[in-house]
Scaffold this motif. Sequence first.
Motif, PDB file in Angstrom:
ATOM      1  N   GLY A   1       0.088  11.807  12.812  1.00 48.41           N
ATOM      2  CA  GLY A   1       1.313  11.284  12.216  1.00 48.41           C
ATOM      3  C   GLY A   1       1.230   9.827  11.798  1.00 48.41           C
ATOM      4  O   GLY A   1       2.072   9.358  11.039  1.00 48.41           O
ATOM      5  N   LYS A   2       0.204   9.122  12.266  1.00 47.65           N
ATOM      6  CA  LYS A   2       0.059   7.716  11.856  1.00 47.65           C
ATOM      7  C   LYS A   2      -0.529   7.653  10.446  1.00 47.65           C
ATOM      8  O   LYS A   2      -1.222   8.582  10.018  1.00 47.65           O
ATOM      9  N   PRO A   3      -0.261   6.566   9.704  1.00 50.40           N
ATOM     10  CA  PRO A   3      -0.712   6.486   8.309  1.00 50.40           C
ATOM     11  C   PRO A   3      -2.233   6.629   8.150  1.00 50.40           C
ATOM     12  O   PRO A   3      -2.710   7.142   7.141  1.00 50.40           O
ATOM     13  N   PHE A   4      -2.985   6.203   9.153  1.00 48.75           N
ATOM     14  CA  PHE A   4      -4.440   6.250   9.012  1.00 48.75           C
ATOM     15  C   PHE A   4      -5.053   7.559   9.518  1.00 48.75           C
ATOM     16  O   PHE A   4      -6.270   7.725   9.476  1.00 48.75           O
ATOM     17  N   TYR A   5      -4.209   8.513   9.980  1.00 51.43           N
ATOM     18  CA  TYR A   5      -4.726   9.724  10.619  1.00 51.43           C
ATOM     19  C   TYR A   5      -5.559  10.581   9.659  1.00 51.43           C
ATOM     20  O   TYR A   5      -6.708  10.931   9.957  1.00 51.43           O
ATOM     21  N   GLU A   6      -5.005  10.920   8.490  1.00 51.57           N
ATOM     22  CA  GLU A   6      -5.730  11.779   7.542  1.00 51.57           C
ATOM     23  C   GLU A   6      -7.011  11.108   7.032  1.00 51.57           C
ATOM     24  O   GLU A   6      -8.076  11.724   7.032  1.00 51.57           O
ATOM     25  N   PRO A   7      -6.931   9.836   6.576  1.00 49.21           N
ATOM     26  CA  PRO A   7      -8.169   9.166   6.157  1.00 49.21           C
ATOM     27  C   PRO A   7      -9.208   9.104   7.274  1.00 49.21           C
ATOM     28  O   PRO A   7     -10.412   9.221   7.017  1.00 49.21           O
TER      29      PRO A   7
ATOM     30  N   ARG B   1     -18.955  -3.972   8.635  1.00 50.63           N
ATOM     31  CA  ARG B   1     -18.745  -4.630   7.350  1.00 50.63           C
ATOM     32  C   ARG B   1     -17.267  -4.861   7.134  1.00 50.63           C
ATOM     33  O   ARG B   1     -16.424  -4.136   7.656  1.00 50.63           O
ATOM     34  N   ASP B   2     -16.944  -5.841   6.325  1.00 49.85           N
ATOM     35  CA  ASP B   2     -15.558  -6.060   5.951  1.00 49.85           C
ATOM     36  C   ASP B   2     -15.218  -5.126   4.793  1.00 49.85           C
ATOM     37  O   ASP B   2     -15.551  -5.380   3.645  1.00 49.85           O
ATOM     38  N   TRP B   3     -14.586  -4.003   5.155  1.00 47.81           N
ATOM     39  CA  TRP B   3     -14.237  -2.983   4.163  1.00 47.81           C
ATOM     40  C   TRP B   3     -12.769  -3.066   3.785  1.00 47.81           C
ATOM     41  O   TRP B   3     -12.190  -2.094   3.346  1.00 47.81           O
ATOM     42  N   GLY B   4     -12.142  -4.197   3.995  1.00 49.84           N
ATOM     43  CA  GLY B   4     -10.728  -4.299   3.661  1.00 49.84           C
ATOM     44  C   GLY B   4      -9.906  -3.433   4.585  1.00 49.84           C
ATOM     45  O   GLY B   4      -9.902  -3.632   5.786  1.00 49.84           O
ATOM     46  N   LEU B   5      -9.228  -2.423   4.020  1.00 48.63           N
ATOM     47  CA  LEU B   5      -8.314  -1.606   4.816  1.00 48.63           C
ATOM     48  C   LEU B   5      -9.014  -0.501   5.606  1.00 48.63           C
ATOM     49  O   LEU B   5      -8.401   0.176   6.401  1.00 48.63           O
ATOM     50  N   LYS B   6     -10.315  -0.312   5.360  1.00 47.24           N
ATOM     51  CA  LYS B   6     -11.000   0.816   5.992  1.00 47.24           C
ATOM     52  C   LYS B   6     -11.432   0.480   7.420  1.00 47.24           C
ATOM     53  O   LYS B   6     -12.614   0.413   7.737  1.00 47.24           O
ATOM     54  N   VAL B   7     -10.422   0.282   8.249  1.00 48.87           N
ATOM     55  CA  VAL B   7     -10.676  -0.049   9.653  1.00 48.87           C
ATOM     56  C   VAL B   7     -11.434   1.075  10.351  1.00 48.87           C
ATOM     57  O   VAL B   7     -12.161   0.848  11.311  1.00 48.87           O
TER      58      VAL B   7
END
Length: 137
Positions: free
Chosen positions: A56-62, A109-115
């Motif tokens: 249910g969290k925004p990053f779950y599917e990615p 690496r610094d991938w921006g939003l791709k934590v």
Amino acid sequence: MPTEETLVLVKPDGVARGLAGAILARIEAKGYALVDIKLVEPDRDILEQHYAEHEGKPFYEPLLEFMMSGPSVAIRLAGNRVIEGFRSLAGTTDPTTAAPGTIRGDFGRDWGLKVQQNLVHGSDSPESAARELGIWF
Ligand code: DAT
Ligand code: MG
């Protein structure tokens, strides 16, 4: 104190970048014991169980898509206070700000939003470790 066990994953970014060996070297240098180790391409069912707390969290599917993008190395790791110790070795969740000297701080690496591309997973409590080891092994 009895030896503790934890689940460690070298995630798809770590395997794809050829960093599994370097990450294992740090784990071994710390003195932890590799009890079991295997290359796994997890299906969605395994990942839904593993990441149930984040549904249910925004990053779950990615996160699930990323974890299905290639193989991970699954490790049953043993040692004195290994749950807490491995998470210290791994560094904080976001590789951008993880401390130098940690796996995520040095290799992330610094991938921006791709934590989610933060190289490793480590169980966060004895209960999580028992649950996650049962899922992956
Ligand atoms: P950790 O892996 O440090 O235990 P977690 O359990 O909170 O972190 O989250 C599981 C994974 O989900 C994490 O390794 C990367 C991803 N993640 C966590 N928070 C995120 C966020 N705010 N944005 C994107 N991905 C995130
Ligand atoms: Mg976690």
